[in-house]
Design a protein around this motif. Structure first.
Motif, short mmCIF file in Angstrom:
data_model
loop_
_atom_site.label_atom_id
_atom_site.label_comp_id
_atom_site.label_asym_id
_atom_site.label_seq_id
_atom_site.Cartn_x
_atom_site.Cartn_y
_atom_site.Cartn_z
N ARG A 227 -7.24 -5.76 9.63
CA ARG A 227 -7.78 -5.17 8.40
C ARG A 227 -8.83 -6.08 7.75
N THR B 240 -11.56 -3.90 5.55
CA THR B 240 -10.87 -2.97 4.65
C THR B 240 -9.85 -3.70 3.76
N TYR B 241 -9.69 -4.99 3.97
CA TYR B 241 -8.87 -5.76 3.03
C TYR B 241 -9.53 -7.12 2.81
N TYR C 10 4.28 2.42 7.49
CA TYR C 10 3.00 2.63 8.18
C TYR C 10 3.20 2.70 9.70
N GLN D 139 -4.81 3.26 0.84
CA GLN D 139 -6.22 3.53 1.13
C GLN D 139 -6.50 5.02 1.07
N LYS E 211 -1.86 -6.87 12.19
CA LYS E 211 -2.36 -5.80 11.31
C LYS E 211 -3.22 -6.39 10.20
N GLU F 211 -11.99 -5.81 9.97
CA GLU F 211 -12.76 -4.57 9.80
C GLU F 211 -13.26 -4.38 8.36
N PRO G 213 1.71 -5.87 4.62
CA PRO G 213 1.85 -4.56 5.27
C PRO G 213 3.31 -4.20 5.58
N GLU H 101 0.80 -1.24 0.00
CA GLU H 101 0.00 0.00 0.00
C GLU H 101 0.82 1.27 0.00
#
Lengths: 285, 376
Positions: free
Chosen positions: A257, A262-263, A243, A172, A253, A260, A238, A158
């Motif tokens: 993700r 988001t990945y 980050y 993101q 991590k 939640e 990651p 990312e």
């Protein structure tokens, strides 16, 4: 992987790192192994220059252990963090110019198909998110349109990590990075969907927190590319350095993700790939 | 020995056929005027002869695919014109650095930028030399006839394989589109140097001792290909002595084979007072001047045509400068190779440029008039 390229000079034996000796003596060379057979040895030699806790280093290790045919696999990489690890890897490797990996791979694959009609030669592209989705997107997608029989693997951290952490198409929305001091202004590119629409016969988004799933995706991706057409695998890797989290939190991590939402981990198997996998399963029995 | 058959063909076609006969079996390209006929020919010829033709999405990808196929063990070609040649530069440097053989044809048109796509020029001479960044060596041929386009393409493929070095063929719109007679030898009569795939066990991809053949991936040798400076095993390095040695090595290859690379041709008076030095389509007008001035009027005029422009034929120009009073350098640009000629003339002869950059050829009359002014 071939053992004969990994020989230690007798006079240097004592000073070689323990992991390296372990790799040479008990490594996976010329054996059919998978991720669950990984021991203390590392497929990347100990002095690889990637950071502690690097999700990419871990994923690369798992990917290499998952390759169904490492002795006859050609890896095409590109500029970025992954490129600085590749020279340490015991497979045939091309570090292409930034973004050109899929065009180079197309040439290699066509040439090898012609020169070795009776042999299996897998061409696997392993490049970062910047190389795949930004600078190299045209060559990546065009190789899919042309139905080149290559596997494209994106190591998605990312960000442009090797140049010190700038935003990439895969960052993101809102991510604060160098060159995006007030946060990225547009959302993460959904390459798996683009891959599907562009003619990939197998698409997966996986992560190193689930090594067995990652292995399965790599094997499927390579086998489907060998028989049918282009495949795409996206691996979430990651980056603790850019980050700014602790190196031992990488796996957490990833899990967070995924939890939640988001990945996403996804898998798309085309009908023809489905049929191929069923046939191969049948063959194993 | 069977007679070679005369065939009427275009420069671009001759280039494609020369490549095919030299063993090229892979072409990746993108259409661009005035080079498109080369790709169109290859699209027909290669599949018929067990090869691969891919139309790529752009010139960068074409160059990359050609490099990939070379690593996979194919003889490769790609062709383009000015704008596309600019796009190829980064990968050209990569091929030089990683020592991957390939032949790149640039059929020159009027630039800069999109310029005049259908008109001839010789404006890419310096770009061919210095277009990609860094202190790289390069080989550039500049054919002056359809016949030369055919044979220089074969020479380019052979040299490229032998030296593991990209070779550029700078055609121009005139030679690319002109049709004339070429003698094509029958199959088997052509000299195509075969580089073996199988090499000794102690083979190193970038041997410090000197030239090593490229062993394609798949023949049992495992190594790393990179555009980074690397040691003799292909492993990246930033160590100053190794960096210096690696760059010296790249240049030494060309120095060592200089006599095979640098091709020139002199016609005209044995003791000339005025000489023309030129290359590419401009040679055509110059030949006509020599025909009139020397063969007809017996004037002390000569022509040194350069089939190889890079590495620059310094020795030949130096020798010529010692003989003559004046060297005229006609070029279809604002004066590019004339600087090199002047440099190697070392003040021994007066060097005079003759330039035209309006998309029209320099005419024999233009040249003849200038030559006449300097004759004793």
């Amino acid at each position: 992987m071939k053992k004969n390229i990994f020989q230690i000079s007798p006079s240097f034996y004592d000073v070689m790192p323990a992991e390296y000796r372990e790799l040479v003596e008990n490594g996976p060379f010329e054996k059919k192994v998978g991720v669950s057979d990984l021991g203390a040895f590392k497929e990347l030699s100990e002095e690889h220059p990637l950071c502690a806790g690097c999700g990419l280093a871990l994923s690369l290790r798992l990917i290499l252990a998952s390759l169904p045919n490492p002795e006859d696999t050609i890896i095409v990489g590109s500029t970025g963090c992954s490129a600085i690890a590749f020279p340490q890897v015991a497979v045939q490797n091309i570090h292409s110019l930034f973004g050109n990996q899929n065009a180079i791979a197309s040439g290699v694959k066509r040439a090898l198909t012609l020169r070795f009609p009776d042999k299996i030669k897998d061409v696997v592209v392993i490049a970062g998110d910047g190389a795949t989705v930004d600078i190299g997107l045209d060559m990546v997608m065009q190789s899919w349109f042309r139905q080149e029989r290559i596997t494209t693997i994106m190591l998605d951290n990312e960000a442009y990590a090797n140049t010190g952490g700038q935003e990439s198409g895969m960052s993101q929305e809102g991510a604060v990075l160098h060159m995006a001091p007030k946060g990225k202004t547009f959302p993460k590119v959904s390459l798996p969907e683009l891959a599907r629409a562009s003619g990939c016969v197998y698409v997966a988004a996986v992560n190193p927190a689930k090594p067995k799933k990652l292995e399965k995706a790599i094997v499927r991706g390579v086998l489907a590319a060998r028989e049918l057409g282009p495949t795409y695998i996206q691996v979430f890797t990651p980056c603790p350095t850019n980050y700014k989290f602790k190196p031992n939190e990488t796996i957490e991590k990833i899990k967070m993700r995924v939890k939640e939402g988001t990945y996403e981990t996804t898998e798309f198997i085309s009908a023809e790939a489905q049929e191929l996998f069923a046939r191969l399963e049948e063959g194993k029995k | 020995m069977a007679e070679a058959k005369p065939v009427l063909m275009q420069g671009n076609e001759a280039c494609a056929l020369g490549a095919l006969n030299a063993g090229v079996r892979f072409y990746a390209g993108y259409p661009i005027t005035p080079s498109t006929e080369i790709a169109e020919q290859m699209a027909v010829l290669l599949p018929e002869n067990g090869g691969v033709f891919i139309q790529m999405e752009d010139e960068i990808a074409s160059m990359a695919a050609v490099i990939g196929a070379s690593i996979g063990g194919m003889r490769t070609l790609t062709a383009t014109s000015g704008p596309g040649f600019s796009l190829k530069q980064e990968n050209l440097g990569y091929a030089i650095m990683a020592e991957i053989p390939c032949v790149v044809v640039n059929v020159q048109r009027v630039g800069p930028s999109t310029g005049v796509p259908t008109a001839p020029a010789q404006g890419d001479v310096m770009q061919a030399r210095w277009g990609t960044h860094g202190d790289h060596p390069i080989i550039v041929f500049s054919p002056a006839s359809v016949y030369e386009a055919y044979y220089l393409t074969i020479a380019a493929v052979n040299l490229s394989q032998k030296l593991r070095q990209p070779v550029i063929i700078l055609l121009d719109e005139v030679i690319g589109h002109m049709r004339e007679k070429v003698f094509i030898p029958e199959a088997g009569k052509l000299l195509v140097e075969k580089i073996s795939d199988h090499v000794p066990a102690d083979w190193k991809p970038y041997d410090e001792k000197g030239l090593t053949p490229l062993v394609p991936f798949g023949f049992g040798h495992y190594y790393h290909v990179t555009g980074l400076f690397h040691d003799q095993y292909g492993f990246p390095t930033g160590d100053p002595p190794q960096v210096e040695r690696a760059l010296d090595r790249l240049h030494a290859k060309l120095d060592r084979y200089r006599d095979e690379i640098v091709l020139t041709n002199y016609i005209g008076h044995k003791e000339p007072r005025v000489a023309i030095v030129t290359y590419g389509c401009t040679v055509r007008s110059a030949r006509s001047v020599v025909k009139r001035a020397f063969w007809q009027d017996r004037l002390p005029v000569g022509l040194l045509s350069l089939q190889t422009i890079w590495p620059f034929p310094a020795r030949e120009v130096e020798a010529l400068a010692k003989q003559v009073d004046v060297i005229i350098v006609p070029e279809m640009n604002m004066g590019q190779l004339v600087g090199e000629v002047d440099r190697y003339a070392c003040g021994q002869a007066k060097v005079i440029p003759l330039n035209r950059y309006d998309g029209e050829m320099i005419t024999p009359d233009q040249m003849f008039e200038l030559v006449g002014r300097w004759l004793p």
